[in-house]
Design a protein around this motif. Structure first.
Motif, PDB file in Angstrom:
ATOM      1  N   VAL A   1      36.381  87.238  -2.197  1.00 45.49           N
ATOM      2  CA  VAL A   1      35.210  87.595  -2.986  1.00 45.49           C
ATOM      3  C   VAL A   1      35.613  88.561  -4.103  1.00 45.49           C
ATOM      4  N   CYS A   2      34.820  88.579  -5.165  1.00 45.97           N
ATOM      5  CA  CYS A   2      35.080  89.427  -6.326  1.00 45.97           C
ATOM      6  C   CYS A   2      34.946  90.904  -5.943  1.00 45.97           C
ATOM      7  N   LYS A   3      35.957  91.685  -6.315  1.00 48.24           N
ATOM      8  CA  LYS A   3      35.983  93.108  -5.971  1.00 48.24           C
ATOM      9  C   LYS A   3      35.506  94.006  -7.118  1.00 48.24           C
TER      10      LYS A   3
ATOM     11  N   GLN B   1      33.097  96.178   3.102  1.00 45.55           N
ATOM     12  CA  GLN B   1      32.858  94.984   3.909  1.00 45.55           C
ATOM     13  C   GLN B   1      33.214  93.697   3.164  1.00 45.55           C
ATOM     14  N   SER B   2      33.773  93.825   1.964  1.00 46.76           N
ATOM     15  CA  SER B   2      34.102  92.622   1.187  1.00 46.76           C
ATOM     16  C   SER B   2      35.292  91.911   1.819  1.00 46.76           C
TER      17      SER B   2
ATOM     18  N   CYS C   1      30.340  95.814  -4.456  1.00 42.55           N
ATOM     19  CA  CYS C   1      31.102  94.927  -5.338  1.00 42.55           C
ATOM     20  C   CYS C   1      30.342  93.632  -5.566  1.00 42.55           C
ATOM     21  N   CYS C   2      30.774  92.879  -6.553  1.00 42.06           N
ATOM     22  CA  CYS C   2      30.112  91.656  -6.995  1.00 42.06           C
ATOM     23  C   CYS C   2      29.910  90.671  -5.846  1.00 42.06           C
ATOM     24  N   GLY C   3      30.961  90.337  -5.123  1.00 47.18           N
ATOM     25  CA  GLY C   3      30.853  89.449  -3.970  1.00 47.18           C
ATOM     26  C   GLY C   3      30.879  87.965  -4.282  1.00 47.18           C
TER      27      GLY C   3
ATOM     28  N   PHE D   1      31.653  97.393  -0.765  1.00 48.89           N
ATOM     29  CA  PHE D   1      33.084  97.196  -1.005  1.00 48.89           C
ATOM     30  C   PHE D   1      33.873  97.215   0.300  1.00 48.89           C
TER      31      PHE D   1
ATOM     32  N   ARG E   1      26.086  90.398  -3.830  1.00 54.03           N
ATOM     33  CA  ARG E   1      26.697  91.731  -3.742  1.00 54.03           C
ATOM     34  C   ARG E   1      26.827  92.205  -2.298  1.00 54.03           C
ATOM     35  N   VAL E   2      27.954  92.835  -2.038  1.00 55.58           N
ATOM     36  CA  VAL E   2      28.249  93.352  -0.699  1.00 55.58           C
ATOM     37  C   VAL E   2      28.884  94.733  -0.829  1.00 55.58           C
TER      38      VAL E   2
END
Length: 77
Positions: A34-36, A29-30, A48-50, A27, A24-25
């Motif tokens: 990577v998954c949003k 900085q994603s 978000c998932c990351g 949003f 997870r990161v």
């Protein structure tokens, strides 16, 4: 018109494992690949998932199954 759909014709999706919380990161900085999917409340500190994504999609395979309803055989449109 109602249609009869046999349960054997409904294919259950293969199980996809939930991505690790360590990916997870924030949003903001994603990156591009990577998954949003936002975990928790969507606010200015959204996380978000990351997890890595394929083919430039916005969500990983696990979250894509949550976001999109699979098509059902025998359904008229």
């Amino acid at each position: 018109m109602n249609q009869l759909v046999r349960m054997s014709h409904i294919v259950t999706a293969d199980a996809v494992e939930e991505p690790s919380p360590s990916l997870r990161v924030p949003f903001a900085q994603s990156g591009a690949f990577v998954c949003k999917f936002i975990i928790g409340e969507p606010n200015d500190r959204a996380v978000c998932c990351g997890a890595p994504v394929q083919d430039g999609k916005s969500w990983c395979a696990f979250h894509r199954r949550i976001v999109f309803e699979p098509t059902r055989p025998g359904r008229l449109r």
